[in-house]
Design an enzyme around this catalytic site. Structure first.
Site, mmCIF file in Angstrom:
data_model
loop_
_atom_site.group_PDB
_atom_site.id
_atom_site.type_symbol
_atom_site.label_atom_id
_atom_site.label_comp_id
_atom_site.label_asym_id
_atom_site.label_seq_id
_atom_site.Cartn_x
_atom_site.Cartn_y
_atom_site.Cartn_z
ATOM 1 N N GLY A 135 0.782 -1.236 0.000
ATOM 2 C CA GLY A 135 0.000 0.000 0.000
ATOM 3 C C GLY A 135 0.809 1.278 0.000
ATOM 4 O O GLY A 135 0.288 2.336 0.374
ATOM 5 N N HIS A 161 0.830 0.074 -13.586
ATOM 6 C CA HIS A 161 1.614 -1.132 -13.872
ATOM 7 C C HIS A 161 3.099 -0.755 -13.921
ATOM 8 O O HIS A 161 3.460 0.259 -14.530
ATOM 9 C CB HIS A 161 1.161 -1.740 -15.206
ATOM 10 C CG HIS A 161 1.828 -3.048 -15.470
ATOM 11 N ND1 HIS A 161 1.399 -4.228 -14.893
ATOM 12 C CD2 HIS A 161 2.934 -3.364 -16.191
ATOM 13 C CE1 HIS A 161 2.203 -5.211 -15.271
ATOM 14 N NE2 HIS A 161 3.144 -4.708 -16.062
ATOM 15 N N GLU A 175 6.416 5.964 -9.448
ATOM 16 C CA GLU A 175 4.991 5.784 -9.121
ATOM 17 C C GLU A 175 4.539 6.823 -8.099
ATOM 18 O O GLU A 175 3.500 7.466 -8.264
ATOM 19 C CB GLU A 175 4.747 4.368 -8.581
ATOM 20 C CG GLU A 175 4.962 3.311 -9.644
ATOM 21 C CD GLU A 175 4.582 1.906 -9.217
ATOM 22 O OE1 GLU A 175 4.248 1.105 -10.100
ATOM 23 O OE2 GLU A 175 4.631 1.583 -8.014
ATOM 24 N N LEU A 177 -4.134 -6.983 -7.320
ATOM 25 C CA LEU A 177 -3.601 -8.021 -8.197
ATOM 26 C C LEU A 177 -4.638 -9.006 -8.745
ATOM 27 O O LEU A 177 -4.299 -9.880 -9.530
ATOM 28 C CB LEU A 177 -2.466 -8.776 -7.490
ATOM 29 C CG LEU A 177 -1.287 -7.861 -7.097
ATOM 30 C CD1 LEU A 177 -0.197 -8.661 -6.397
ATOM 31 C CD2 LEU A 177 -0.715 -7.115 -8.304
ATOM 32 N N ASP A 179 -3.948 -5.614 -18.265
ATOM 33 C CA ASP A 179 -2.961 -4.632 -18.722
ATOM 34 C C ASP A 179 -3.135 -4.186 -20.174
ATOM 35 O O ASP A 179 -2.170 -3.781 -20.821
ATOM 36 C CB ASP A 179 -1.529 -5.182 -18.538
ATOM 37 C CG ASP A 179 -1.269 -5.564 -17.096
ATOM 38 O OD1 ASP A 179 -1.781 -4.884 -16.188
ATOM 39 O OD2 ASP A 179 -0.541 -6.553 -16.870
HETATM 40 C C1 GAR Z 1 3.314 -1.269 -7.646
HETATM 41 O O1 GAR Z 1 4.638 -1.267 -8.108
HETATM 42 C C2 GAR Z 1 2.374 -1.466 -8.808
HETATM 43 O O2 GAR Z 1 2.848 -0.909 -10.002
HETATM 44 C C3 GAR Z 1 2.323 -2.959 -8.891
HETATM 45 O O3 GAR Z 1 2.265 -3.388 -7.561
HETATM 46 C C4 GAR Z 1 3.049 -2.489 -6.770
HETATM 47 C C5 GAR Z 1 2.281 -2.156 -5.509
HETATM 48 O O4 GAR Z 1 3.101 -1.530 -4.595
HETATM 49 N N1 GAR Z 1 1.191 -3.382 -9.649
HETATM 50 C C6 GAR Z 1 1.223 -4.409 -10.507
HETATM 51 O O5 GAR Z 1 2.212 -5.097 -10.677
HETATM 52 C C7 GAR Z 1 -0.090 -4.656 -11.245
HETATM 53 N N2 GAR Z 1 0.101 -5.605 -12.298
HETATM 54 P P1 GAR Z 1 2.510 -0.849 -3.279
HETATM 55 O O6 GAR Z 1 1.641 -1.904 -2.593
HETATM 56 O O7 GAR Z 1 3.714 -0.511 -2.462
HETATM 57 O O8 GAR Z 1 1.735 0.341 -3.702
#
Ligand code: GAR
Length: 188
Positions: free
Chosen positions: A14, A103, A173, A84, A144
């Site tokens: 999160g 992503h 991000e 996910l 995606d």
């Molecule tokens: C992020 O890097 C996001 O891009 C990825 O999960 C991570 C969550 O991080 N999402 C995917 O891979 C979707 N296919 P967080 O829980 O620290 O925000």
């Protein structure tokens, strides 16, 4: 002015949820209405306790339920921040252009089923890519593949590992996701 409502959905630690919350917490225009997770022990739950926003756990089998769909309809934008599970086809249709996802690669490269989190970074490093980045896109019924809203790049050096790349991606991000959400909500 009524605030635009965001519902955040996450399965993991999160960190993006927290960045988005911090970015909007004093906003007059945007409100984080709820956080939804499909994992009972997801890090996002403990991480976000301090924010005093409702956190809802939704088991996978209820994703398509009428009550859940009605709940999501209360939001102006649904944001998948490390969520996910695949969005069911019917839900993707009901919420066309209302659900966005982040992503950790430059789609269409390194997307699709099984391509998430560290699996993406490992594949990118293994293939000796010279750059990677992030993609923010609308969600449709295919993993995606929805329309791309924005992409941001970073360079990869010979010394980068999946771990160092992961940090670069996370920085991108955290920097760009909240601002891009704001841009979408304001319709600019
Ligand atoms: C992020 O890097 C996001 O891009 C990825 O999960 C991570 C969550 O991080 N999402 C995917 O891979 C979707 N296919 P967080 O829980 O620290 O925000």
């Amino acid at each position: 002015m009524t605030k635009k409502k965001i519902i955040l959905m996450a399965s993991g630690s999160g960190s993006n949820v927290q960045q988005i919350y911090e970015y909007f917490k004093n906003s007059d225009a945007v409100e984080i209405a709820m956080i939804i997770t499909n994992k009972q022990n997801a890090g996002v739950i403990a991480r976000m306790e301090y924010a005093k926003i409702p956190i809802l756990w939704i088991p996978k089998q209820y994703l398509n339920s009428e009550d859940f769909i009605e709940l999501l309809k209360t939001a102006d934008l649904i944001v998948l921040a490390g969520f996910l599970l695949k969005i069911p086809e019917q839900m993707a249709q009901v919420f066309d252009k209302k659900i966005i996802n982040i992503h950790p690669s430059l789609l269409p490269k390194y997307g699709g089923k099984g391509m998430y989190g560290h699996f993406v970074h490992e594949a990118v490093i293994q293939n000796k890519e010279k750059e990677s980045g992030i993609t923010i896109h609308y969600v449709n019924q295919h993993y995606d593949e929805g329309q791309i809203i924005a992409q941001f790049q970073c360079e990869i050096n010979d010394t980068d590992t999946p771990e160092t790349l992961s940090k670069k991606i996370q920085n991108l991000e955290h920097l760009h996701f909240p601002k891009t959400i704001e841009m979408i909500l304001m319709g600019v």
